[in-house]
Design an enzyme around this catalytic site. Structure first.
Site, short mmCIF file in Angstrom:
data_model
loop_
_atom_site.label_atom_id
_atom_site.label_comp_id
_atom_site.label_asym_id
_atom_site.label_seq_id
_atom_site.Cartn_x
_atom_site.Cartn_y
_atom_site.Cartn_z
N CYS A 53 0.84 -1.19 0.00
CA CYS A 53 0.00 0.00 0.00
C CYS A 53 0.89 1.26 0.00
O CYS A 53 1.63 1.46 -0.95
CB CYS A 53 -0.99 -0.03 1.16
SG CYS A 53 -2.34 1.17 0.95
N HIS A 56 -3.77 -4.60 -0.73
CA HIS A 56 -3.42 -5.26 0.54
C HIS A 56 -3.50 -6.77 0.38
O HIS A 56 -4.60 -7.34 0.45
CB HIS A 56 -4.38 -4.82 1.65
CG HIS A 56 -4.16 -3.43 2.13
ND1 HIS A 56 -3.27 -3.12 3.14
CD2 HIS A 56 -4.72 -2.26 1.74
CE1 HIS A 56 -3.29 -1.81 3.36
NE2 HIS A 56 -4.16 -1.27 2.52
N GLU A 93 -2.73 -8.97 2.49
CA GLU A 93 -3.16 -9.55 3.77
C GLU A 93 -4.67 -9.44 3.95
O GLU A 93 -5.24 -10.05 4.87
CB GLU A 93 -2.43 -8.88 4.94
CG GLU A 93 -2.93 -7.51 5.35
CD GLU A 93 -2.47 -6.37 4.47
OE1 GLU A 93 -2.79 -5.21 4.79
OE2 GLU A 93 -1.80 -6.63 3.44
#
Length: 204
Positions: free
Chosen positions: A79, A186, A188
């Site tokens: 990011c 992202h 994750e």
């Protein structure tokens, strides 16, 4: 060990949890000795470009990061952790980026669409997959990942762009420059696709 750099910003625990789900040895740290001894580095980032750079400067870790990257250690930016790899940003014109990749970060111009660009969007891979990139094993132009951003990187050398996404215009979604890898999205927060991308980074 994979060192997740703690400089006071970033979704650190979600990133650490994603690596742990894969059985990877990764930990959050701001300890220079642990960063120096790590096999790979992860540089998360959320919020404003200028705030991230201010925190990173105050952490005193910039010279170490530059030394480790120059020495060939693999780095994954996430990011705003991607954006600060560049020279600067329209978001914080007074702030200087790390300059690992030549180029600027610009505001999204998405006429008729809400900014920030937030939510799931499709990845368009720019190059054939190989075992030496983040997208090994993923389907070409069929995978969706999670974005939250109002700015995107515009590299001087377009060949470093490994994936894009469409949101009013074509946006840089991922880059690779030698031992530097980074995603605007992202991983994750991107489900199984994101975990595969993190797993690919662990295997590099």
């Amino acid at each position: 060990m994979i060192a997740i750099i703690d400089y006071g910003v970033g979704n650190l625990f979600s990133v650490e949890k994603a690596f742990a789900a894969l059985g990877a040895e990764a930990g959050i740290t701001s300890n220079p000795l642990e960063i120096k001894s790590a096999d790979k580095l992860v540089l998360p980032g959320v919020g404003a470009f200028g705030d991230c750079m201010k925190n990173l400067e105050e952490s005193g870790l910039i010279p170490l990061l530059k030394e480790e990257v120059a020495g060939g250690k693999l780095l994954l930016g996430i990011c705003v952790g991607l954006q600060i790899l560049f020279d600067g940003s329209e978001e914080s014109s007074e702030a200087q980026g790390l300059g690992f990749i030549s180029g600027q970060v610009k505001k999204i111009q998405a006429d008729g669409l809400k900014v920030p660009h937030m939510g799931w969007n499709r990845l368009h891979m720019c190059k054939p997959h190989s075992t030496q990139d983040l997208f090994a094993g993923l389907a070409q132009d069929k995978e969706y990942v999670y974005f939250v951003h109002s700015y995107y990187a515009v590299p001087e050398d377009k060949s470093v762009v490994t994936a894009t996404t469409d949101y009013g215009e074509t946006l840089t979604a991922a880059v690779q420059a030698k031992n530097i890898f980074a995603t605007q999205f992202h991983p994750e927060k991107s489900g199984d696709v994101g975990l595969r991308i993190i797993e690919n980074f662990c295997r590099l």
